[in-house]
Scaffold this motif. Structure first.
Motif, short mmCIF file in Angstrom:
data_model
loop_
_atom_site.label_atom_id
_atom_site.label_comp_id
_atom_site.label_asym_id
_atom_site.label_seq_id
_atom_site.Cartn_x
_atom_site.Cartn_y
_atom_site.Cartn_z
N THR A 28 0.84 -1.20 0.00
CA THR A 28 0.00 0.00 0.00
C THR A 28 0.87 1.24 0.00
O THR A 28 2.08 1.18 0.09
CB THR A 28 -0.90 0.06 1.26
N GLN A 29 0.22 2.37 -0.04
CA GLN A 29 0.91 3.64 0.08
C GLN A 29 1.06 4.04 1.55
O GLN A 29 1.52 5.13 1.87
CB GLN A 29 0.15 4.74 -0.67
N ALA A 30 0.65 3.15 2.45
CA ALA A 30 0.67 3.46 3.88
C ALA A 30 2.10 3.68 4.37
O ALA A 30 3.05 3.14 3.83
CB ALA A 30 0.03 2.32 4.67
N LYS A 31 2.20 4.45 5.40
CA LYS A 31 3.50 4.73 5.99
C LYS A 31 3.84 3.66 7.01
O LYS A 31 2.98 3.10 7.65
CB LYS A 31 3.47 6.10 6.67
N ASP A 32 5.15 3.41 7.15
CA ASP A 32 5.55 2.49 8.19
C ASP A 32 5.53 3.22 9.53
O ASP A 32 5.26 4.41 9.61
CB ASP A 32 6.92 1.86 7.89
N LEU A 33 5.82 2.50 10.59
CA LEU A 33 5.81 3.11 11.92
C LEU A 33 7.15 3.78 12.19
O LEU A 33 7.99 3.27 12.90
CB LEU A 33 5.49 2.04 12.97
N TYR A 34 7.33 4.95 11.60
CA TYR A 34 8.58 5.67 11.76
C TYR A 34 8.79 6.15 13.18
O TYR A 34 9.90 6.45 13.58
CB TYR A 34 8.67 6.85 10.79
N GLY A 35 7.72 6.24 13.95
CA GLY A 35 7.84 6.68 15.34
C GLY A 35 8.80 5.84 16.14
O GLY A 35 9.46 6.34 17.05
N LEU A 36 8.90 4.57 15.81
CA LEU A 36 9.83 3.70 16.52
C LEU A 36 11.27 4.08 16.25
O LEU A 36 12.13 3.93 17.11
CB LEU A 36 9.58 2.24 16.14
N LYS A 37 11.54 4.60 15.07
CA LYS A 37 12.89 5.04 14.73
C LYS A 37 13.23 6.35 15.44
O LYS A 37 14.39 6.67 15.63
CB LYS A 37 13.03 5.16 13.23
N MET A 38 12.21 7.07 15.82
CA MET A 38 12.41 8.35 16.47
C MET A 38 12.99 8.20 17.87
O MET A 38 13.44 9.16 18.46
CB MET A 38 11.09 9.13 16.54
N PHE A 39 12.99 7.00 18.41
CA PHE A 39 13.55 6.80 19.73
C PHE A 39 15.06 6.98 19.75
O PHE A 39 15.67 6.94 20.81
CB PHE A 39 13.15 5.43 20.30
N ASP A 40 15.65 7.18 18.59
CA ASP A 40 17.07 7.51 18.56
C ASP A 40 17.32 8.79 19.36
O ASP A 40 18.36 8.95 20.00
CB ASP A 40 17.57 7.68 17.12
N ASN A 41 16.36 9.71 19.31
CA ASN A 41 16.46 10.96 20.08
C ASN A 41 16.53 10.65 21.58
O ASN A 41 17.28 11.29 22.32
CB ASN A 41 15.27 11.87 19.82
N VAL A 42 15.74 9.70 22.02
CA VAL A 42 15.73 9.33 23.43
C VAL A 42 17.08 8.74 23.82
O VAL A 42 17.66 9.09 24.85
CB VAL A 42 14.60 8.32 23.74
N LYS A 43 17.59 7.86 22.97
CA LYS A 43 18.87 7.23 23.29
C LYS A 43 20.01 8.25 23.29
O LYS A 43 20.91 8.18 24.13
CB LYS A 43 19.16 6.09 22.31
N GLU A 44 19.96 9.21 22.37
CA GLU A 44 20.99 10.26 22.34
C GLU A 44 20.93 11.12 23.60
O GLU A 44 21.96 11.47 24.17
CB GLU A 44 20.85 11.12 21.09
N GLU A 45 19.72 11.47 24.01
CA GLU A 45 19.58 12.26 25.24
C GLU A 45 20.04 11.46 26.45
O GLU A 45 20.67 12.00 27.37
CB GLU A 45 18.14 12.72 25.43
N ALA A 46 19.75 10.17 26.46
CA ALA A 46 20.22 9.31 27.56
C ALA A 46 21.74 9.30 27.60
O ALA A 46 22.33 9.40 28.69
CB ALA A 46 19.67 7.89 27.39
N LYS A 47 22.38 9.21 26.46
CA LYS A 47 23.86 9.23 26.41
C LYS A 47 24.40 10.54 26.99
O LYS A 47 25.37 10.55 27.74
CB LYS A 47 24.36 9.05 24.98
#
Length: 120
Positions: free
Chosen positions: A89-108
């Motif tokens: 489909t033209q549906a989008k994947d769940l990119y929100g899960l990839k956005m957790f890179d921000n959380v990991k960077e802030e944790a670092k």
């Protein structure tokens, strides 16, 4: 909890007289909103809390990594519920899960701050 949210979004979307692809897209968009705007931001705010100790910050980082690692399970769950796959489909994947890179960077960053405080 995520499964319940996805199922509730699906139930809402099915009452809107949309095509299967549109329902899939709506469910994915609402799930992405939850992941990016709510959970992601809450985790970053939590990590920035001054009273959080080093081990708690490390645990948030570890849990976030596990969430990202199992993102394909959430993709599969959404696809099984909506009957659509991202590739078909033209549906989008769940990119929100990839956005957790921000959380990991802030944790670092916060781990670095806490370790620096302990050294001084």
């Amino acid at each position: 909890l995520m499964e319940e949210y996805i199922e509730a979004s699906l139930q809402f979307a099915t009452h809107l007289d949309l095509s299967q692809t549109e329902v899939d897209d709506l469910v994915r968009k609402s799930t992405n909103e939850l992941l990016t705007k709510t959970l992601n931001d809450c985790l970053i705010d939590l990590i920035k809390e001054k009273n959080l100790v080093l081990s708690q910050i490390v645990q948030v980082s570890i849990n976030t990594s596990f969430l990202q690692r199992y993102s394909h399970c959430m993709e599969t769950f959404v696809s099984s519920k909506t009957g659509c796959t991202v590739t078909s489909t033209q549906a989008k994947d769940l990119y929100g899960l990839k956005m957790f890179d921000n959380v990991k960077e802030e944790a670092k960053r916060q781990i670095h701050v806490k370790l620096t405080e302990k050294i001084r």
